[in-house]
Structures are given as structure tokens and as C-alpha cells.
Design a protein around this motif. Structure first.
Motif, PDB file in Angstrom:
ATOM      1  N   SER A 197     -26.501  16.640   7.319  1.00 23.03           N
ATOM      2  CA  SER A 197     -27.200  17.885   7.013  1.00 23.03           C
ATOM      3  C   SER A 197     -26.659  18.499   5.720  1.00 23.03           C
ATOM      4  CB  SER A 197     -27.108  18.883   8.172  1.00 23.03           C
ATOM      5  OG  SER A 197     -25.771  19.247   8.405  1.00 23.03           O
ATOM      6  N   TYR A 198     -25.371  18.341   5.481  1.00 20.48           N
ATOM      7  CA  TYR A 198     -24.747  18.803   4.231  1.00 20.48           C
ATOM      8  C   TYR A 198     -25.407  18.092   3.053  1.00 20.48           C
ATOM      9  CZ  TYR A 198     -20.907  19.100   0.760  1.00 20.48           C
ATOM     10  OH  TYR A 198     -20.154  19.304  -0.362  1.00 20.48           O
ATOM     11  N   CYS A 199     -25.577  16.787   3.164  1.00 20.12           N
ATOM     12  CA  CYS A 199     -26.197  16.007   2.096  1.00 20.12           C
ATOM     13  C   CYS A 199     -27.678  16.308   1.965  1.00 20.12           C
ATOM     14  CB  CYS A 199     -26.009  14.524   2.354  1.00 20.12           C
ATOM     15  SG  CYS A 199     -24.281  14.036   2.343  1.00 20.12           S
ATOM     16  N   ASP A 200     -28.368  16.441   3.090  1.00 25.54           N
ATOM     17  CA  ASP A 200     -29.804  16.738   3.055  1.00 25.54           C
ATOM     18  C   ASP A 200     -30.078  17.994   2.257  1.00 25.54           C
ATOM     19  OD1 ASP A 200     -30.398  14.538   4.585  1.00 25.54           O
ATOM     20  OD2 ASP A 200     -30.644  15.653   6.457  1.00 25.54           O
ATOM     21  N   GLU A 201     -29.247  19.002   2.446  1.00 27.58           N
ATOM     22  CA  GLU A 201     -29.414  20.263   1.735  1.00 27.58           C
ATOM     23  C   GLU A 201     -29.307  20.054   0.222  1.00 27.58           C
ATOM     24  OE1 GLU A 201     -27.769  24.816   2.344  1.00 27.58           O
ATOM     25  OE2 GLU A 201     -26.387  23.161   2.731  1.00 27.58           O
ATOM     26  N   ILE A 202     -28.339  19.256  -0.193  1.00 22.84           N
ATOM     27  CA  ILE A 202     -28.159  18.955  -1.613  1.00 22.84           C
ATOM     28  C   ILE A 202     -29.346  18.157  -2.144  1.00 22.84           C
ATOM     29  CG2 ILE A 202     -26.782  17.616  -3.262  1.00 22.84           C
ATOM     30  CD1 ILE A 202     -24.295  18.420  -1.599  1.00 22.84           C
ATOM     31  N   ILE A 260     -30.727  29.831 -14.235  1.00 18.53           N
ATOM     32  CA  ILE A 260     -30.446  29.201 -12.942  1.00 18.53           C
ATOM     33  C   ILE A 260     -31.766  28.884 -12.258  1.00 18.53           C
ATOM     34  CG2 ILE A 260     -29.435  29.510 -10.648  1.00 18.53           C
ATOM     35  CD1 ILE A 260     -27.258  31.218 -11.988  1.00 18.53           C
ATOM     36  N   PHE A 261     -31.966  27.605 -11.952  1.00 19.83           N
ATOM     37  CA  PHE A 261     -33.157  27.110 -11.263  1.00 19.83           C
ATOM     38  C   PHE A 261     -32.926  27.105  -9.751  1.00 19.83           C
ATOM     39  CE2 PHE A 261     -35.404  23.409  -9.442  1.00 19.83           C
ATOM     40  CZ  PHE A 261     -36.712  23.726  -9.760  1.00 19.83           C
ATOM     41  N   GLY A 262     -31.714  26.715  -9.355  1.00 20.08           N
ATOM     42  CA  GLY A 262     -31.386  26.656  -7.939  1.00 20.08           C
ATOM     43  C   GLY A 262     -29.889  26.543  -7.754  1.00 20.08           C
ATOM     44  N   GLU A 263     -29.424  27.020  -6.611  1.00 17.93           N
ATOM     45  CA  GLU A 263     -27.982  26.993  -6.355  1.00 17.93           C
ATOM     46  C   GLU A 263     -27.727  26.988  -4.860  1.00 17.93           C
ATOM     47  OE1 GLU A 263     -24.007  29.463  -7.736  1.00 17.93           O
ATOM     48  OE2 GLU A 263     -25.950  30.446  -7.901  1.00 17.93           O
ATOM     49  N   ILE A 264     -26.788  26.162  -4.452  1.00 15.41           N
ATOM     50  CA  ILE A 264     -26.233  26.228  -3.102  1.00 15.41           C
ATOM     51  C   ILE A 264     -24.749  26.462  -3.309  1.00 15.41           C
ATOM     52  CG2 ILE A 264     -25.875  25.078  -0.897  1.00 15.41           C
ATOM     53  CD1 ILE A 264     -28.249  23.238  -1.636  1.00 15.41           C
ATOM     54  N   SER A 276     -12.486  15.380   2.623  1.00 21.50           N
ATOM     55  CA  SER A 276     -12.825  16.316   1.563  1.00 21.50           C
ATOM     56  C   SER A 276     -14.329  16.306   1.325  1.00 21.50           C
ATOM     57  CB  SER A 276     -12.079  15.959   0.287  1.00 21.50           C
ATOM     58  OG  SER A 276     -12.743  14.931  -0.406  1.00 21.50           O
ATOM     59  N   SER A 277     -14.856  17.390   0.781  1.00 23.11           N
ATOM     60  CA  SER A 277     -16.292  17.473   0.535  1.00 23.11           C
ATOM     61  C   SER A 277     -16.736  16.457  -0.504  1.00 23.11           C
ATOM     62  CB  SER A 277     -16.682  18.883   0.100  1.00 23.11           C
ATOM     63  OG  SER A 277     -16.074  19.197  -1.126  1.00 23.11           O
ATOM     64  N   ARG A 278     -15.816  16.018  -1.348  1.00 24.47           N
ATOM     65  CA  ARG A 278     -16.149  15.045  -2.386  1.00 24.47           C
ATOM     66  C   ARG A 278     -16.708  13.769  -1.771  1.00 24.47           C
ATOM     67  NH1 ARG A 278     -15.848  15.289  -7.060  1.00 24.47           N
ATOM     68  NH2 ARG A 278     -15.165  14.071  -8.779  1.00 24.47           N
ATOM     69  N   ASN A 279     -16.181  13.382  -0.604  1.00 31.17           N
ATOM     70  CA  ASN A 279     -16.616  12.156   0.052  1.00 31.17           C
ATOM     71  C   ASN A 279     -17.469  12.426   1.286  1.00 31.17           C
ATOM     72  OD1 ASN A 279     -15.224  10.410  -1.741  1.00 31.17           O
ATOM     73  ND2 ASN A 279     -13.315  10.961  -0.712  1.00 31.17           N
ATOM     74  N   ALA A 280     -17.880  13.668   1.465  1.00 26.11           N
ATOM     75  CA  ALA A 280     -18.573  14.047   2.701  1.00 26.11           C
ATOM     76  C   ALA A 280     -19.818  13.213   2.967  1.00 26.11           C
ATOM     77  CB  ALA A 280     -18.930  15.528   2.676  1.00 26.11           C
ATOM     78  N   CYS A 281     -20.575  12.894   1.945  1.00 28.50           N
ATOM     79  CA  CYS A 281     -21.816  12.163   2.163  1.00 28.50           C
ATOM     80  C   CYS A 281     -21.586  10.683   2.423  1.00 28.50           C
ATOM     81  CB  CYS A 281     -22.766  12.361   0.983  1.00 28.50           C
ATOM     82  SG  CYS A 281     -23.388  14.039   0.923  1.00 28.50           S
ATOM     83  N   LEU A 282     -20.374  10.226   2.245  1.00 30.49           N
ATOM     84  CA  LEU A 282     -20.070   8.826   2.517  1.00 30.49           C
ATOM     85  C   LEU A 282     -19.758   8.603   3.993  1.00 30.49           C
ATOM     86  CD1 LEU A 282     -17.789   8.092  -0.562  1.00 30.49           C
ATOM     87  CD2 LEU A 282     -20.247   7.711  -0.334  1.00 30.49           C
ATOM     88  N   GLU A 283     -19.461   9.671   4.707  1.00 33.19           N
ATOM     89  CA  GLU A 283     -19.133   9.588   6.118  1.00 33.19           C
ATOM     90  C   GLU A 283     -20.392   9.854   6.922  1.00 33.19           C
ATOM     91  OE1 GLU A 283     -16.076  12.497   6.530  1.00 33.19           O
ATOM     92  OE2 GLU A 283     -14.902  11.617   4.909  1.00 33.19           O
ATOM     93  N   ASN A 284     -20.641   9.031   7.932  1.00 29.06           N
ATOM     94  CA  ASN A 284     -21.896   9.099   8.659  1.00 29.06           C
ATOM     95  C   ASN A 284     -21.757   9.971   9.918  1.00 29.06           C
ATOM     96  OD1 ASN A 284     -24.476   8.604   9.406  1.00 29.06           O
ATOM     97  ND2 ASN A 284     -24.113   6.536  10.144  1.00 29.06           N
ATOM     98  N   THR A 285     -21.805  11.275   9.737  1.00 28.41           N
ATOM     99  CA  THR A 285     -21.806  12.191  10.871  1.00 28.41           C
ATOM    100  C   THR A 285     -22.974  13.154  10.703  1.00 28.41           C
ATOM    101  OG1 THR A 285     -20.470  13.899   9.828  1.00 28.41           O
ATOM    102  CG2 THR A 285     -19.270  12.144  10.960  1.00 28.41           C
TER     103      THR A 285
END
Length: 104
Positions: free
Chosen positions: A15-20, A90-94, A1-10
Motif C-alpha cells: 500500500s505504501y508503494c501503491d500510493e507512490i 508543486i504538482f503533487g506531494e506525499i 528502512s523506507s528506502r527498501n520498503a517496496c522490495l519487501e512483499n508485505t
């Protein structure tokens, strides 16, 4: 799930986390921030950072809302609409990831 996406090292998740994180780092360092729990560690170097809650009595310069999971997204859209009525913009949004509001 996206909730834990940044915990997985792929590569995809990094890149998903970098964007955030890049979006978070556009908030000026000297501004106060309240953020959903997941974003607080990335903002912890700030002088004034709070975990966002409906009960938070402090009004901050920025509010960071988690838009990653569908059930949280609906609640946070309602919070954002209310905060915009109260003078935030709104300052920013992804889309489906993060929404940052700034006090006008």
C-alpha cells in the motif's frame, strides 16, 4: 528502512508503494520527466525520461524527487526550492515520500 520498503512483499509495503505509484501515474504520458533513480523504472514506458541530476542539461516538464529518507529529503527540499524559483510549481506531494514539480 523506507528506502527498501517496496522490495519487501508485505501488505503494508504494497500500500505504501501503491500510493507512490498512483502519484507517478498522474503525470501525463506525453510529458518529459526527470526523476530520482528509484522512480525511473516506474516511468520507463515514457518517450522522454531522465535520471535527475544537478548536472542534467535537459529541462523537463516534470521533476520527481525522492523524499523517503531524511538525508536525501533535505537535499531535495533545497533542489525543489531552487526549481520553484526557476518557474516550477508543486504538482503533487506525499509527505516524506515523493514530491513532483511541474514546469509552469
Amino acid at each position: 528502512s523506507s528506502r527498501n520498503a517496496c522490495l519487501e512483499n508485505t501488505d503494508d509495503n504494497l500500500s505504501y508503494c501503491d500510493e507512490i505509484f498512483e502519484m507517478l501515474y498522474t503525470i501525463p504520458d506525453d510529458k518529459s520527466v526527470s526523476a530520482d533513480t528509484w522512480f525511473v523504472p516506474a516511468l520507463s514506458q515514457r518517450k522522454e525520461v531522465y535520471e535527475y541530476s544537478d548536472k542534467l542539461k535537459v529541462q523537463t516538464d516534470f521533476i520527481v524527487l525522492d523524499m523517503r529518507s531524511e538525508n536525501v529529503r533535505e537535499k531535495n527540499k533545497e533542489i525543489a526550492d531552487k526549481k520553484i524559483e526557476e518557474g516550477y510549481c508543486i504538482f503533487g506531494e506525499i509527505e516524506k515520500k515523493i514530491l513532483i514539480l511541474e514546469k509552469k
